[in-house]
Write a protein that holds these residues in place. Structure first.
Motif, mmCIF file in Angstrom:
data_model
loop_
_atom_site.group_PDB
_atom_site.id
_atom_site.type_symbol
_atom_site.label_atom_id
_atom_site.label_comp_id
_atom_site.label_asym_id
_atom_site.label_seq_id
_atom_site.Cartn_x
_atom_site.Cartn_y
_atom_site.Cartn_z
ATOM 1 N N LYS A 133 16.249 -0.885 -26.502
ATOM 2 C CA LYS A 133 14.901 -0.987 -27.049
ATOM 3 C C LYS A 133 13.886 -1.054 -25.923
ATOM 4 C CE LYS A 133 13.488 -4.460 -29.835
ATOM 5 N NZ LYS A 133 12.327 -5.101 -29.190
ATOM 6 N N GLU A 175 9.430 0.982 -29.175
ATOM 7 C CA GLU A 175 8.595 0.030 -29.909
ATOM 8 C C GLU A 175 7.133 0.238 -29.553
ATOM 9 O OE1 GLU A 175 8.244 -4.887 -30.384
ATOM 10 O OE2 GLU A 175 9.813 -3.958 -29.182
ATOM 11 N N ASP A 210 7.658 -3.362 -35.099
ATOM 12 C CA ASP A 210 7.506 -4.810 -34.958
ATOM 13 C C ASP A 210 6.379 -5.209 -35.889
ATOM 14 O OD1 ASP A 210 7.691 -7.185 -32.297
ATOM 15 O OD2 ASP A 210 6.427 -7.372 -34.080
ATOM 16 N N HIS A 213 2.720 -6.024 -34.696
ATOM 17 C CA HIS A 213 2.103 -5.120 -33.711
ATOM 18 C C HIS A 213 1.081 -4.154 -34.292
ATOM 19 C CE1 HIS A 213 5.376 -5.614 -30.363
ATOM 20 N NE2 HIS A 213 4.817 -6.760 -30.725
ATOM 21 N N ASP A 237 11.529 -5.230 -35.657
ATOM 22 C CA ASP A 237 11.369 -6.536 -35.015
ATOM 23 C C ASP A 237 10.606 -7.365 -36.018
ATOM 24 O OD1 ASP A 237 10.877 -6.218 -31.375
ATOM 25 O OD2 ASP A 237 12.663 -6.070 -32.631
ATOM 26 N N ASP A 282 12.240 -10.918 -33.970
ATOM 27 C CA ASP A 282 11.610 -11.032 -32.657
ATOM 28 C C ASP A 282 10.542 -12.101 -32.788
ATOM 29 O OD1 ASP A 282 9.705 -8.848 -30.408
ATOM 30 O OD2 ASP A 282 10.447 -10.891 -30.227
HETATM 31 MN MN MN Z 1 9.019 -6.891 -30.601
#
Ligand code: MN
Ligand code: LRH
Length: 384
Positions: A133, A175, A210, A213, A237, A282
């Motif tokens: 990742k 990501e 994620d 994000h 995530d 995460d």
């Molecule tokens: Mn992340």
């Protein structure tokens, strides 16, 4: 797959760094009993799997989890019923990467960053991990600071070199993140940028979503539906947030959003093991105890998954095709408003687990034992 199959086959990967100290730029509050090395992080992660049954792997972060013998770490994990998972690269903490890592204007700095990414592929070879990742903090803070186009060319060049280095089933998971630590441009800021790079790279390059994000108000389940449709969703995530990349427990800030996301995962065939979606956490437990925080997070994903699996797809499709707006919405809300905790408690009992993982962990005495045992040494953290 029946809803029970989805729940029985659920596998949520834990982040090793969630067990170490973490915080914000203002303060990192150390907690007693925190691991001092990757072996202790793995031992703590294994407790989450012991009590939930659905957290069989641990993602590593390099160099935070660098050890002399990854084979020994893998064996240590196996002895505790878990395995080593996704390898996360880190090109966001080296002094040389202030103006970027693989996108840096200086070729020598780019070469150094690429060397780290290659090292992470070597780690995958040693741990048997499938996924690399990549999250890049690369970006700029002021207009004109650097060429947006040139940085994309540099990014594409580095990604192609890493993709070339992968072998067998290994995958590159890219990501994206809207901002932070850069505050004007981020070189992989959104799903579109990650998607474009992944399509150019090839079949084994996928996008990581994620959940912390995105710009406030972003419809993340729309992005998930699109990436599944294109076969380019590789990983999640999971975490939750009220404002920015808060990295709070998944489902804590917005359980309805998590449900909507997992509803789209189901519709897009993402729960089918053949879809090879990596469901990872995460998170940072800055003020709450870390192992119970991970157990609670895993349970939040289980509950949202159980609710999503309860949606009566036939009734939903019929209402949608009939233009029955309220009817269609009601089908979804009925599932969301269903208390699935008894169902999950029964499933755990059936699997020989305690129906209440949080209570079972509290009774185990593990929390007290690690506080007593882990005296001295340097507690693990983000090493920044
Ligand atoms: Mn992340
Ligand atoms: C970046 C991120 C990335 C990790 C880091 C720990 O914000 O989400 O996934 O490398 O957190």
């Amino acid at each position: 797959m029946t809803s029970t199959d989805v729940l029985r086959n659920q596998a949520i990967e834990l982040p090793s760094w969630a067990f170490g100290n973490s915080g914000t730029r203002f303060k990192v509050f150390p907690q007693a009993g925190v691991p001092r090395d990757p072996f202790e992080k793995i031992a703590d992660a294994a407790q989450v799997h012991r009590f939930t049954g659905v957290a069989p792997s641990v993602a590593l972060h390099i160099p935070w989890d660098r050890v002399d013998d990854f084979g020994a770490l893998a064996a240590h994990a196996a002895e505790r019923g878990v395995r080593l998972g996704t390898i996360n690269a880190n090109v966001f903490q080296d002094n040389d990467f202030m103006l970027g890592s693989v996108t840096h204007p200086d070729a020598g700095v780019r070469k150094k960053a690429l060397a780290h990414l290659f090292e992470c592929v070597d780690v995958m070879d040693a741990t048997g991990s499938r996924d690399l990742k990549l999250w890049f903090s690369d970006g700029t803070n002021y207009p004109g600071q650097d060429s947006i186009r040139a940085r994309q060319d540099r990014m594409a060049e580095a990604l192609a070199a890493v993709y070339e280095r992968l072998s067998g089933e290994q995958r590159l998971i890219l990501e994206y993140k809207l901002f932070e630590p850069a505050f004007y441009t981020t070189d992989v800021p959104d799903w579109g940028t990650s998607y474009v790079h992944c399509v150019r790279l090839g079949e084994r390059a996928k996008v990581c979503v994620d959940t912390g994000h995105h710009a406030p108000g972003t419809n993340i389940e729309f992005i998930v539906a699109m990436l599944l449709r294109e076969g380019k969703l590789g990983a999640f995530d999971f975490n939750s947030r009220f404002y920015a990349d808060d990295d709070l427990m998944v489902g804590a800030a917005d359980p309805f959003q998590l449900f909507r996301i997992l509803h789209e995962v189901r519709l897009g065939g993402g729960f089918d093991p053949a879809a090879e979606i990596a469901f990872m956490l995460d998170q940072c437990h800055n003020i709450e105890p870390k192992i119970p925080g991970q157990i609670r997070s895993v349970m939040n994903v289980q509950e949202a998954t159980a609710k999503a699996a309860l949606v009566d797809i036939n009734a939903l499709t019929a209402a949608q095709n009939a233009g029955d707006v309220l009817g269609a919405n009601a089908v979804l809300m009925d599932a969301y408003n269903t208390d699935v905790r008894p169902l999950l408690a029964d499933l755990r009992s059936e699997q020989g687990l305690d129906p209440d993982p949080m209570a079972a962990y509290a009774r185990s005495g593990y929390a007290e034992r690690i506080v007593t045992e882990r005296v001295g040494g340097v507690q693990a953290g983000w090493g920044a």
